[in-house]
Design an enzyme around this catalytic site. Structure first.
Site, PDB file in Angstrom:
ATOM      1  N   HIS A 196       0.825  -1.208   0.000  1.00 19.65           N
ATOM      2  CA  HIS A 196       0.000   0.000   0.000  1.00 19.65           C
ATOM      3  C   HIS A 196       0.858   1.257   0.000  1.00 19.65           C
ATOM      4  O   HIS A 196       0.490   2.275  -0.597  1.00 19.65           O
ATOM      5  CB  HIS A 196      -0.915   0.009   1.224  1.00 19.65           C
ATOM      6  CG  HIS A 196      -2.204  -0.713   0.987  1.00 19.65           C
ATOM      7  ND1 HIS A 196      -2.916  -0.611  -0.190  1.00 19.65           N
ATOM      8  CD2 HIS A 196      -2.917  -1.549   1.774  1.00 19.65           C
ATOM      9  CE1 HIS A 196      -4.003  -1.348  -0.114  1.00 19.65           C
ATOM     10  NE2 HIS A 196      -4.026  -1.940   1.062  1.00 19.65           N
ATOM     11  N   ARG A 297      -8.838  -1.926 -13.896  1.00 21.72           N
ATOM     12  CA  ARG A 297      -8.964  -3.007 -12.922  1.00 21.72           C
ATOM     13  C   ARG A 297     -10.408  -3.041 -12.443  1.00 21.72           C
ATOM     14  O   ARG A 297     -10.935  -2.027 -11.972  1.00 21.72           O
ATOM     15  CB  ARG A 297      -8.030  -2.776 -11.741  1.00 21.72           C
ATOM     16  CG  ARG A 297      -6.558  -2.587 -12.106  1.00 21.72           C
ATOM     17  CD  ARG A 297      -5.727  -2.363 -10.854  1.00 21.72           C
ATOM     18  NE  ARG A 297      -4.332  -2.104 -11.148  1.00 21.72           N
ATOM     19  CZ  ARG A 297      -3.795  -0.897 -11.294  1.00 21.72           C
ATOM     20  NH1 ARG A 297      -4.578   0.183 -11.181  1.00 21.72           N
ATOM     21  NH2 ARG A 297      -2.515  -0.744 -11.550  1.00 21.72           N
ATOM     22  N   ARG A 333      -9.764  -5.255 -17.858  1.00 23.68           N
ATOM     23  CA  ARG A 333      -9.340  -6.569 -17.381  1.00 23.68           C
ATOM     24  C   ARG A 333     -10.479  -7.166 -16.568  1.00 23.68           C
ATOM     25  O   ARG A 333     -10.942  -6.565 -15.602  1.00 23.68           O
ATOM     26  CB  ARG A 333      -8.091  -6.453 -16.504  1.00 23.68           C
ATOM     27  CG  ARG A 333      -7.563  -7.825 -16.033  1.00 23.68           C
ATOM     28  CD  ARG A 333      -6.333  -7.680 -15.165  1.00 23.68           C
ATOM     29  NE  ARG A 333      -6.638  -7.086 -13.877  1.00 23.68           N
ATOM     30  CZ  ARG A 333      -5.714  -6.696 -12.988  1.00 23.68           C
ATOM     31  NH1 ARG A 333      -4.435  -6.835 -13.280  1.00 23.68           N
ATOM     32  NH2 ARG A 333      -6.062  -6.166 -11.843  1.00 23.68           N
ATOM     33  N   GLU A 422       1.476 -12.725 -18.138  1.00 24.65           N
ATOM     34  CA  GLU A 422       1.977 -12.528 -16.787  1.00 24.65           C
ATOM     35  C   GLU A 422       2.811 -13.693 -16.275  1.00 24.65           C
ATOM     36  O   GLU A 422       3.441 -13.591 -15.219  1.00 24.65           O
ATOM     37  CB  GLU A 422       0.811 -12.316 -15.820  1.00 24.65           C
ATOM     38  CG  GLU A 422      -0.039 -11.105 -16.140  1.00 24.65           C
ATOM     39  CD  GLU A 422      -1.283 -11.042 -15.283  1.00 24.65           C
ATOM     40  OE1 GLU A 422      -1.249 -10.357 -14.247  1.00 24.65           O
ATOM     41  OE2 GLU A 422      -2.277 -11.697 -15.647  1.00 24.65           O
ATOM     42  N   ASN A 445       4.677  -6.799 -13.494  1.00 21.48           N
ATOM     43  CA  ASN A 445       4.843  -7.056 -12.061  1.00 21.48           C
ATOM     44  C   ASN A 445       4.815  -8.556 -11.786  1.00 21.48           C
ATOM     45  O   ASN A 445       5.707  -9.112 -11.142  1.00 21.48           O
ATOM     46  CB  ASN A 445       3.744  -6.359 -11.258  1.00 21.48           C
ATOM     47  CG  ASN A 445       3.765  -4.855 -11.417  1.00 21.48           C
ATOM     48  OD1 ASN A 445       4.749  -4.291 -11.867  1.00 21.48           O
ATOM     49  ND2 ASN A 445       2.678  -4.214 -11.060  1.00 21.48           N
ATOM     50  N   ASP A 446       3.761  -9.228 -12.281  1.00 19.98           N
ATOM     51  CA  ASP A 446       3.667 -10.669 -12.078  1.00 19.98           C
ATOM     52  C   ASP A 446       4.668 -11.428 -12.935  1.00 19.98           C
ATOM     53  O   ASP A 446       5.204 -12.466 -12.516  1.00 19.98           O
ATOM     54  CB  ASP A 446       2.247 -11.168 -12.370  1.00 19.98           C
ATOM     55  CG  ASP A 446       1.381 -11.197 -11.116  1.00 19.98           C
ATOM     56  OD1 ASP A 446       1.917 -11.509 -10.035  1.00 19.98           O
ATOM     57  OD2 ASP A 446       0.182 -10.907 -11.214  1.00 19.98           O
ATOM     58  N   ARG A 456       6.291 -11.044  -4.633  1.00 22.59           N
ATOM     59  CA  ARG A 456       6.176  -9.588  -4.741  1.00 22.59           C
ATOM     60  C   ARG A 456       6.006  -8.897  -3.396  1.00 22.59           C
ATOM     61  O   ARG A 456       6.293  -7.711  -3.252  1.00 22.59           O
ATOM     62  CB  ARG A 456       4.976  -9.227  -5.627  1.00 22.59           C
ATOM     63  CG  ARG A 456       5.181  -9.503  -7.081  1.00 22.59           C
ATOM     64  CD  ARG A 456       3.886  -9.400  -7.858  1.00 22.59           C
ATOM     65  NE  ARG A 456       3.238  -8.111  -7.703  1.00 22.59           N
ATOM     66  CZ  ARG A 456       2.063  -7.804  -8.253  1.00 22.59           C
ATOM     67  NH1 ARG A 456       1.452  -8.710  -8.993  1.00 22.59           N
ATOM     68  NH2 ARG A 456       1.528  -6.622  -8.078  1.00 22.59           N
ATOM     69  N   CYS A 493       1.210  -2.989 -19.308  1.00 18.45           N
ATOM     70  CA  CYS A 493       0.388  -2.279 -18.331  1.00 18.45           C
ATOM     71  C   CYS A 493       0.936  -2.443 -16.912  1.00 18.45           C
ATOM     72  O   CYS A 493       0.277  -2.094 -15.938  1.00 18.45           O
ATOM     73  CB  CYS A 493      -1.066  -2.742 -18.394  1.00 18.45           C
ATOM     74  SG  CYS A 493      -1.311  -4.492 -18.038  1.00 18.45           S
TER      75      CYS A 493
END
Length: 563
Positions: A196, A297, A333, A422, A445-446, A456, A493
């Site tokens: 966060h 998202r 998505r 991903e 990221n993934d 992560r 993305c």
């Protein structure tokens, strides 16, 4: 870059590494967050149970009310996070656990502490998404304990001058309402690029360094340079280094107002799009110059719901987004949920490793009615608007999954359906996936997480989760080459698109669109405009040939400086 009190440098310059969030370097003096309250005594209460029960209920209610007040002040993504925290404080089963503790003779503070301990253990082992919420739970616990003891809540120090806020970790309640006239940067010992702290730092444009283990030794009054672009915090920085950082910061800030279509210096178009999490984000994205939305998202519709939202409920929200976007493109998505984002209406059972479990497209195939309703709502919302709507499926690993999703989308009346790349298998099989899929979008990221076998959410592994890693770049290159051969679009993305120099590398690898946090659009647009496409290709070749992420970043930066 803001000014800060002058501090005499008594120690040599020292670099501390972490994961940088943002582009602008900041210098300032350290102010540490106060340590949380110690665990309350387990000694039996000397007060009647009714008194302790009332004290505990009032404490939890006060925390929930304070979080909602902060949500109202913060707005946007931060408000959603704080509202979720407030719901945690009001959770019925948590209140029941506190009640049991009071009945057993515990003080209100101890009953709260023990009730949260059980939830904390459960979350820590429940997969990536919920494990990341452990810090949120700890923050609510600490605030409730303080309230039950009549103590002020833990929070950000109030100082008369600008400072760099340093903490073990930061809770949403702390980051969401920061006074940005005083807090010039954030540094946390723990956390990763999807914590966060990282998410809210991006959304509010605050330079940050997360997963910086060395920050544990920083003390109040230390002078530091927080340089997220280079992923370092510099303790006692040399004056020349501070000057260079100020000049670079001024250049980045100056580029933030860049507008117009994205393109390289010689005119090769690169669509610059925004990642958004709901209808409240659209205006900010357009104001920042987004040419469209590369990642919508949709989890915001589901995560706090006890029942799946109806087609009508979803349609209304999607239509609001599409209408505001006008004739631009939006890539939606579909629900990315599963074992690591458990939903009451989408049971998947307990799994030993949720990050590798029934998630994304796998969960949707197990519950096709959820996907059917979502696709129907998207199709109905598109009707009557001028928006170009694409849909894509998350966590696709093989061609058969892509073919199944595309068939569902077409059945719903959605002509343009693609998938996210991903996992390494999807990158390696992009050619076969594009037989049915209309496009692919790289979730870096993934992709980095799975390619590098690094969770992560673990701050201890944050140094490994670097999108500059040549292994990740080579996978991207394979996918981009397949897309070029098929004559179909490929975009990125993931947050790697927000790094201006890495954006040039991605374009050089063959990526045609970049979607990112809106705050990064100006700098990426300006940086792309400095280099020709051939120069981007050269930078991509250097990065792919490197032996490590650090080496890739260094050789590309050197080449860019020479061009």
């Amino acid at each position: 870059m803001s000014e800060s009190p002058t501090v005499e440098r008594a120690r040599p310059e020292t670099e501390l590494s972490g994961v940088g969030i943002g582009l602008v370097a900041e210098v300032g003096v350290v102010a540490r967050m106060a340590d949380p309250p110690p665990p309350p005594s387990a000694a039996a209460s000397q007060e009647p149970a009714d008194v302790e029960r009332k004290r505990a209920r009032q404490a939890l209610a006060a925390v929930a009310a304070d979080l909602r007040d902060r949500a109202a002040q913060a707005g946007g993504d931060a408000a959603d996070v704080l509202e979720a925290q407030a719901l945690m404080a009001e959770d019925f089963s948590l209140a029941a656990a506190v009640e049991e503790g009071v009945k057993a003779g515990r003080t209100a503070a101890r009953a709260i502490y023990e009730a949260f301990a059980g939830y904390r253990e459960a979350l820590a082992g429940a997969g990536e998404y919920l494990a990341a919420r452990v810090a949120d739970l700890d923050d609510i616990r600490n605030r409730a304990i303080a309230a039950s003891l009549g103590l002020p809540p833990p929070g950000v120090p109030e100082l008369p001058h600008p400072y760099v806020l340093v903490a073990t970790d930061l809770a949403p309640a702390d980051t969401a309402t920061l006074d940005l006239s005083k807090v010039v940067a954030l540094v946390t010992v723990e956390g990763g690029p999807t914590s966060h702290t990282a998410i809210l730092a991006r959304s509010r444009g605050i330079p940050a360094m997360v997963g910086c283990a060395g920050a544990a030794r920083l003390r109040d009054g230390d002078e530091v340079l927080v340089d997220p672009a280079h992923h370092v915090v510099v303790l006692n920085p040399e004056p020349a280094r501070v000057g260079a950082a100020r000049a670079a910061a001024a250049a980045v800030v100056g580029s933030a107002g860049a507008v117009g279509a994205g393109a390289t210096a010689d005119g090769k178009a690169v669509a610059l799009l925004a990642n958004i999490g709901g209808p409240d984000d659209v205006a900010g994205a357009l104001a920042a110059g987004a040419e469209g939305v590369g990642l919508l998202r949709t989890e915001f519709l589901y995560l706090d719901a006890e029942h799946a939202p109806s087609v009508e409920e979803q349609e209304g929200i999607y239509r609001r987004i599409f209408t505001e976007l006008g004739d631009r493109r939006v890539v939606v998505r579909v629900l990315d949920a599963g074992a690591d984002k458990p939903l009451a209406f989408l049971p998947v059972g307990k799994e030993p490793n949720p990050a590798l479990g029934l998630r994304g497209i796998r969960a949707l195939r197990a519950h096709p009615d959820i996907l059917r309703d979502q696709l129907a709502a998207i199709a109905r919302a598109q009707s009557g608007t001028s928006t170009t709507v694409w849909v894509m499926a998350p966590m696709v690993g093989e061609p058969a999954e892509a073919e199944w999703f595309v068939a569902q989308a077409r059945r719903a009346g959605l002509a343009t359906a693609g998938v996210m790349i991903e996992v390494p298998s999807a990158a390696l099989l992009t050619e076969e996936i594009l037989v049915s899929a209309a496009f692919v979008s790289l979730g870096t990221n993934d992709l980095a997480q799975y390619a590098l076998a690094a969770d992560r959410q673990l701050g201890t592994l944050a140094h490994l989760l670097d999108p500059w890693h040549p292994a990740v770049l080579r996978l991207i290159g394979i996918s981009a080459g397949a897309a070029a051969s098929a004559g179909k679009p490929i975009g990125v993305c993931g947050e790697s698109a927000a790094d201006p120099l890495l954006a040039c590398v991605l374009v050089g690898l063959g990526v045609g669109s970049l979607s990112m946090a809106p705050t990064a659009l100006g700098a990426v647009r300006a940086t792309l405009g400095r280099y020709t496409y051939d120069e981007c290709v050269r930078m991509a070749g250097l990065a792919r040939s490197a032996g490590s992420a650090a080496q890739a970043r260094a050789v590309v930066r050197e080449a860019a400086d020479e061009l």
